[in-house]
Design a protein around this motif. Sequence first.
Motif, PDB file in Angstrom:
ATOM      1  N   PRO A  26       0.627  12.831  -0.981  1.00 44.50           N
ATOM      2  CA  PRO A  26      -0.159  12.531  -1.908  1.00 44.50           C
ATOM      3  C   PRO A  26      -1.427  13.747  -2.240  1.00 44.50           C
ATOM      4  CG  PRO A  26      -0.365  10.868  -0.672  1.00 44.50           C
ATOM      5  CD  PRO A  26       0.567  11.590  -0.158  1.00 44.50           C
ATOM      6  N   LEU A  83      10.253  -5.432  20.629  1.00 46.64           N
ATOM      7  CA  LEU A  83      10.577  -3.902  20.052  1.00 46.64           C
ATOM      8  C   LEU A  83      10.219  -3.627  18.497  1.00 46.64           C
ATOM      9  CD1 LEU A  83      12.444  -1.246  20.559  1.00 46.64           C
ATOM     10  CD2 LEU A  83      14.201  -2.671  19.528  1.00 46.64           C
ATOM     11  N   ALA A  84      10.129  -4.783  17.815  1.00 47.12           N
ATOM     12  CA  ALA A  84       9.549  -4.503  16.629  1.00 47.12           C
ATOM     13  C   ALA A  84       8.229  -4.249  16.541  1.00 47.12           C
ATOM     14  CB  ALA A  84       9.704  -5.902  15.591  1.00 47.12           C
ATOM     15  N   ILE A 139      13.141  14.585   8.454  1.00 52.04           N
ATOM     16  CA  ILE A 139      12.690  13.772   7.447  1.00 52.04           C
ATOM     17  C   ILE A 139      11.133  13.533   7.132  1.00 52.04           C
ATOM     18  CG2 ILE A 139      12.520  11.239   6.646  1.00 52.04           C
ATOM     19  CD1 ILE A 139      15.112  10.830   8.380  1.00 52.04           C
ATOM     20  N   PHE A 140      10.154  13.811   8.387  1.00 52.91           N
ATOM     21  CA  PHE A 140       9.045  13.965   8.179  1.00 52.91           C
ATOM     22  C   PHE A 140       8.602  15.068   7.375  1.00 52.91           C
ATOM     23  CE2 PHE A 140       5.169  15.887   9.821  1.00 52.91           C
ATOM     24  CZ  PHE A 140       3.941  15.101   9.296  1.00 52.91           C
ATOM     25  N   PHE A 176       0.884  -1.137   0.062  1.00 52.44           N
ATOM     26  CA  PHE A 176      -0.072   0.042  -0.183  1.00 52.44           C
ATOM     27  C   PHE A 176       0.832   1.208   0.042  1.00 52.44           C
ATOM     28  CE2 PHE A 176      -2.070   3.418   2.524  1.00 52.44           C
ATOM     29  CZ  PHE A 176      -2.978   3.716   1.475  1.00 52.44           C
ATOM     30  N   GLY A 218      14.018  -7.964  20.329  1.00 53.96           N
ATOM     31  CA  GLY A 218      13.195  -8.893  19.549  1.00 53.96           C
ATOM     32  C   GLY A 218      11.805  -8.288  18.790  1.00 53.96           C
ATOM     33  N   VAL A 233      15.058  13.142  12.553  1.00 54.04           N
ATOM     34  CA  VAL A 233      13.678  12.341  11.891  1.00 54.04           C
ATOM     35  C   VAL A 233      12.649  13.199  11.629  1.00 54.04           C
ATOM     36  CG1 VAL A 233      12.546  10.235  12.340  1.00 54.04           C
ATOM     37  CG2 VAL A 233      14.636  10.364  12.925  1.00 54.04           C
ATOM     38  N   ILE A 279      -2.141  14.287   7.651  1.00 52.31           N
ATOM     39  CA  ILE A 279      -0.817  13.773   8.102  1.00 52.31           C
ATOM     40  C   ILE A 279      -0.196  14.378   9.043  1.00 52.31           C
ATOM     41  CG2 ILE A 279       1.305  13.362   7.017  1.00 52.31           C
ATOM     42  CD1 ILE A 279       0.103  13.417   4.370  1.00 52.31           C
ATOM     43  N   LEU A 294      11.767   4.723   2.769  1.00 49.05           N
ATOM     44  CA  LEU A 294      12.306   4.605   4.221  1.00 49.05           C
ATOM     45  C   LEU A 294      11.430   4.131   5.100  1.00 49.05           C
ATOM     46  CD1 LEU A 294      15.165   5.253   5.431  1.00 49.05           C
ATOM     47  CD2 LEU A 294      14.048   7.629   6.047  1.00 49.05           C
ATOM     48  N   TYR A 308      11.750   6.096  24.643  1.00 48.37           N
ATOM     49  CA  TYR A 308      13.051   7.038  23.991  1.00 48.37           C
ATOM     50  C   TYR A 308      12.862   7.430  22.645  1.00 48.37           C
ATOM     51  CZ  TYR A 308      13.726   2.707  21.087  1.00 48.37           C
ATOM     52  OH  TYR A 308      13.928   1.799  20.092  1.00 48.37           O
ATOM     53  N   LYS A 336      10.619  -9.140  11.512  1.00 49.75           N
ATOM     54  CA  LYS A 336      11.194  -9.789  12.675  1.00 49.75           C
ATOM     55  C   LYS A 336      10.226 -10.466  13.657  1.00 49.75           C
ATOM     56  CE  LYS A 336      14.980  -7.784  14.725  1.00 49.75           C
ATOM     57  NZ  LYS A 336      15.766  -6.688  15.345  1.00 49.75           N
ATOM     58  N   PHE A 352       8.969   7.581   0.369  1.00 49.77           N
ATOM     59  CA  PHE A 352       8.093   6.721   1.297  1.00 49.77           C
ATOM     60  C   PHE A 352       9.013   5.371   1.648  1.00 49.77           C
ATOM     61  CE2 PHE A 352       4.747   9.366  -0.271  1.00 49.77           C
ATOM     62  CZ  PHE A 352       4.792  10.103   0.913  1.00 49.77           C
ATOM     63  N   ASP A 375      11.428   0.467   6.845  1.00 49.27           N
ATOM     64  CA  ASP A 375      11.018   0.182   8.404  1.00 49.27           C
ATOM     65  C   ASP A 375      10.191  -0.677   8.772  1.00 49.27           C
ATOM     66  OD1 ASP A 375      12.480   1.323  10.979  1.00 49.27           O
ATOM     67  OD2 ASP A 375      10.520   1.775  11.583  1.00 49.27           O
ATOM     68  N   ILE A 376       9.001  -0.429   8.260  1.00 51.49           N
ATOM     69  CA  ILE A 376       7.908  -1.016   8.674  1.00 51.49           C
ATOM     70  C   ILE A 376       8.029  -2.718   7.971  1.00 51.49           C
ATOM     71  CG2 ILE A 376       5.339  -1.777   8.019  1.00 51.49           C
ATOM     72  CD1 ILE A 376       4.735   1.012   7.967  1.00 51.49           C
ATOM     73  N   GLY A 421      10.722  -4.170   7.992  1.00 55.12           N
ATOM     74  CA  GLY A 421      11.640  -4.964   8.896  1.00 55.12           C
ATOM     75  C   GLY A 421      11.157  -5.357  10.178  1.00 55.12           C
TER      76      GLY A 421
HETATM   77  C1  EIS Z   1      12.866   1.408  14.796  1.00 52.97           C
HETATM   78  O1  EIS Z   1      12.835   2.596  14.064  1.00 52.97           O
HETATM   79  C2  EIS Z   1      12.964   0.283  14.186  1.00 52.97           C
HETATM   80  O2  EIS Z   1      11.596   0.090  13.460  1.00 52.97           O
HETATM   81  C3  EIS Z   1      12.988  -1.001  14.992  1.00 52.97           C
HETATM   82  C4  EIS Z   1      14.542  -0.885  15.967  1.00 52.97           C
HETATM   83  O3  EIS Z   1      15.693  -0.908  14.963  1.00 52.97           O
HETATM   84  C5  EIS Z   1      14.391   0.471  16.511  1.00 52.97           C
HETATM   85  C6  EIS Z   1      15.674   0.797  17.357  1.00 52.97           C
HETATM   86  O4  EIS Z   1      15.567   1.944  18.230  1.00 52.97           O
HETATM   87  O5  EIS Z   1      14.123   1.374  15.713  1.00 52.97           O
HETATM   88  O6  EIS Z   1      14.177   5.346  12.957  1.00 52.97           O
HETATM   89  C7  EIS Z   1      12.965   5.078  12.300  1.00 52.97           C
HETATM   90  C8  EIS Z   1      12.029   4.625  13.375  1.00 52.97           C
HETATM   91  N1  EIS Z   1      10.814   4.011  13.311  1.00 52.97           N
HETATM   92  C9  EIS Z   1      12.513   3.771  14.371  1.00 52.97           C
HETATM   93  C10 EIS Z   1      12.460   6.041  11.440  1.00 52.97           C
HETATM   94  C11 EIS Z   1      12.103   5.581  10.229  1.00 52.97           C
HETATM   95  C12 EIS Z   1      11.850   6.887   9.138  1.00 52.97           C
HETATM   96  C13 EIS Z   1      10.622   7.774   9.726  1.00 52.97           C
HETATM   97  C14 EIS Z   1      10.336   8.772   8.798  1.00 52.97           C
HETATM   98  C15 EIS Z   1       9.139   9.536   9.361  1.00 52.97           C
HETATM   99  C16 EIS Z   1       8.195   9.863   8.650  1.00 52.97           C
HETATM  100  C17 EIS Z   1       6.789   9.500   8.986  1.00 52.97           C
HETATM  101  C18 EIS Z   1       5.494  10.349   8.280  1.00 52.97           C
HETATM  102  C19 EIS Z   1       5.257   9.777   7.065  1.00 52.97           C
HETATM  103  C20 EIS Z   1       4.170  10.484   6.335  1.00 52.97           C
HETATM  104  C21 EIS Z   1       3.708   9.728   5.017  1.00 52.97           C
HETATM  105  C22 EIS Z   1       2.460  10.280   4.583  1.00 52.97           C
HETATM  106  C23 EIS Z   1       1.751   9.387   3.790  1.00 52.97           C
HETATM  107  C24 EIS Z   1       0.393   9.734   3.498  1.00 52.97           C
HETATM  108  C25 EIS Z   1      -0.585   5.658   4.809  1.00 52.97           C
HETATM  109  C26 EIS Z   1       0.908   5.967   4.893  1.00 52.97           C
HETATM  110  C27 EIS Z   1       1.548   5.070   5.637  1.00 52.97           C
HETATM  111  C28 EIS Z   1       2.789   5.754   6.397  1.00 52.97           C
HETATM  112  C29 EIS Z   1       3.084   5.035   7.606  1.00 52.97           C
HETATM  113  C30 EIS Z   1       4.120   5.903   8.219  1.00 52.97           C
HETATM  114  C31 EIS Z   1       4.656   5.078   9.550  1.00 52.97           C
HETATM  115  C32 EIS Z   1       5.948   5.478   9.951  1.00 52.97           C
HETATM  116  C33 EIS Z   1       6.639   4.561  10.956  1.00 52.97           C
HETATM  117  C34 EIS Z   1       7.882   5.208  11.554  1.00 52.97           C
HETATM  118  C35 EIS Z   1       8.479   4.234  12.791  1.00 52.97           C
HETATM  119  C36 EIS Z   1       9.503   4.939  13.134  1.00 52.97           C
HETATM  120  O7  EIS Z   1       9.572   5.990  13.589  1.00 52.97           O
HETATM  121  S1  EIS Z   1      13.222  -3.626  14.793  1.00 52.97           S
HETATM  122  O8  EIS Z   1      13.391  -2.230  14.097  1.00 52.97           O
HETATM  123  O9  EIS Z   1      13.112  -3.546  15.939  1.00 52.97           O
HETATM  124  O10 EIS Z   1      12.166  -4.250  13.773  1.00 52.97           O
HETATM  125  O11 EIS Z   1      14.426  -4.208  14.192  1.00 52.97           O
END
Ligand code: EIS
Length: 209
Positions: A156, A92-93, A147-148, A33, A89, A144, A128, A44, A207, A55, A42, A48-49, A51
């Motif tokens: 979109p 956290l995921a 990045i947002f 999706f 594990g 980050v 959003i 990145l 954190y 896990k 998107f 992340d999702i 990953g």
């Molecule tokens: C975690 O990530 C890992 O997921 C986890 C483990 O490694 C842990 C260690 O601390 O870190 O750094 C990541 C974080 N995840 C932490 C950031 C990634 C990029 C985030 C970019 C932020 C922008 C978000 C807004 C997007 C706007 C999009 C608008 C589109 C319409 C319908 C759209 C769906 C979009 C869904 C957005 C979900 C964002 C999820 C970000 C999660 C985050 O912050 S582990 O890994 O345990 O599996 O090994």
Amino acid sequence: MSLLLDNQFKELPHDNSVDTKLFLDAVSHLPAFIDCLGSKVFSLIKSDITGNITKIQGVYVKDPQRYATLQHILEAERDDHAKEWPKVGATLALMWLKRGLRFIQILLQSIADGEKDENNPNLIKVNITKAYEGALKRYHGWLVQKIFTGALLAAPYRSDFFKALSKGEEVKEEECLANVRHFLVNFTATVDAIYDMYTNLNAELDYSV
Ligand code: EIS
């Protein structure tokens, strides 16, 4: 019909437990999706999702009976990794994945509720931003958050978002919104149940990255 909305989350049983296999089946459609949204920005988020899902799946397949529900996974990892838990594990995921799910929930709910920037009715930036502030911002440091801001520029148009929800077909907005509202029923219940589980097991961490 829609990639996301076609793949409904299942209704929860009375004890609100979340079946791991059914949950993994439902979330497995999210990465595709995200691809429908078009921009490379998107990718990145998608990785992340993906990953997180990989896990949780990796833990589940090791012993499907032991990890039959998401709560079983958290409790088993708490026993197995007492020192690091909950920062370990699948616990956290799922902690992070649920934040992405909450983001999607708030975004869809806000759109379904008709919240709009009246000056720019074909944009979904207000929706959003509301979702980001409700689900993710507090866990993100300034980098980050930047990045947002970049992702927001690639957001979109409302009409294209509805098109993505409808697998590229032009559908009437009202029809799409009805599907969104239907999707949100079990989706919201599932996300709420996962949040409650993290609170009850004292597994939530705050954190930022
Ligand atoms: C975690 O990530 C890992 O997921 C986890 C483990 O490694 C842990 C260690 O601390 O870190 O750094 C990541 C974080 N995840 C932490 C950031 C990634 C990029 C985030 C970019 C932020 C922008 C978000 C807004 C997007 C706007 C999009 C608008 C589109 C319409 C319908 C759209 C769906 C979009 C869904 C957005 C979900 C964002 C999820 C970000 C999660 C985050 O912050 S582990 O890994 O345990 O599996 O090994």
